[in-house]
Design a protein around this motif. Structure first.
Motif, PDB file in Angstrom:
ATOM      1  N   LEU A  13     -63.347 -24.918 126.353  1.00 21.34           N
ATOM      2  CA  LEU A  13     -63.038 -26.124 127.123  1.00 21.34           C
ATOM      3  C   LEU A  13     -64.285 -26.627 127.827  1.00 21.34           C
ATOM      4  O   LEU A  13     -65.097 -25.848 128.323  1.00 21.34           O
ATOM      5  N   SER A  14     -64.421 -27.936 127.904  1.00 26.75           N
ATOM      6  CA  SER A  14     -65.556 -28.519 128.611  1.00 26.75           C
ATOM      7  C   SER A  14     -65.419 -28.276 130.112  1.00 26.75           C
ATOM      8  O   SER A  14     -64.319 -28.010 130.618  1.00 26.75           O
ATOM      9  N   GLN A  15     -66.525 -28.383 130.813  1.00 27.53           N
ATOM     10  CA  GLN A  15     -66.502 -28.254 132.273  1.00 27.53           C
ATOM     11  C   GLN A  15     -65.583 -29.314 132.873  1.00 27.53           C
ATOM     12  O   GLN A  15     -64.833 -29.047 133.809  1.00 27.53           O
ATOM     13  N   ALA A  21     -58.189 -29.248 135.029  1.00 34.12           N
ATOM     14  CA  ALA A  21     -57.113 -28.260 135.112  1.00 34.12           C
ATOM     15  C   ALA A  21     -57.012 -27.644 136.504  1.00 34.12           C
ATOM     16  O   ALA A  21     -55.915 -27.453 137.026  1.00 34.12           O
ATOM     17  N   ARG A  22     -58.163 -27.348 137.111  1.00 34.06           N
ATOM     18  CA  ARG A  22     -58.145 -26.783 138.471  1.00 34.06           C
ATOM     19  C   ARG A  22     -57.597 -27.786 139.472  1.00 34.06           C
ATOM     20  O   ARG A  22     -56.859 -27.424 140.396  1.00 34.06           O
ATOM     21  N   THR A  23     -57.940 -29.051 139.291  1.00 34.65           N
ATOM     22  CA  THR A  23     -57.458 -30.083 140.215  1.00 34.65           C
ATOM     23  C   THR A  23     -55.955 -30.272 140.069  1.00 34.65           C
ATOM     24  O   THR A  23     -55.247 -30.398 141.072  1.00 34.65           O
ATOM     25  N   ILE A  24     -55.455 -30.254 138.840  1.00 34.40           N
ATOM     26  CA  ILE A  24     -54.006 -30.336 138.622  1.00 34.40           C
ATOM     27  C   ILE A  24     -53.311 -29.137 139.263  1.00 34.40           C
ATOM     28  O   ILE A  24     -52.277 -29.279 139.921  1.00 34.40           O
TER      29      ILE A  24
END
Length: 91
Positions: A13-15, A21-24
């Motif tokens: 996965l790209s940065q 994903a972390r923000t979600i």
């Protein structure tokens, strides 16, 4: 114990996608915490404690809003869709 928040291998996965994903995940966690405070406040008899919880819940609202704003600034289609829904009169 590892922390696996992705449904795909993190290494591919790209940065940008990992940040997304972390923000979600943070958005979901903030929404859950807002709900927890709402339930706790509905049962708490002590007015001072309810005020402390309300203050804490307000901070969670801010964090929820900052995460949502971050996403909307990076997802044009989301922003366009939500601007057609949010803060409008009627249903």
């Amino acid at each position: 114990m590892g922390f696996d928040q992705y449904h795909e291998p993190a290494g591919v996965l790209s940065q940008e996608t990992r940040t997304f994903a972390r923000t979600i995940a943070s958005l979901i966690e903030e929404a859950e915490t807002i709900s927890w405070y709402e339930r706790r406040m509905s049962l708490e008899k002590n007015e001072e404690v309810r005020a402390i919880m309300a203050n804490a819940q307000k901070e969670e609202f801010k964090q929820f809003g900052m995460n949502l704003d971050f996403l909307l600034r990076r997802k044009e289609e989301w922003r366009a869709e939500l601007l057609g829904i949010l803060l409008r009169d009627g249903d």
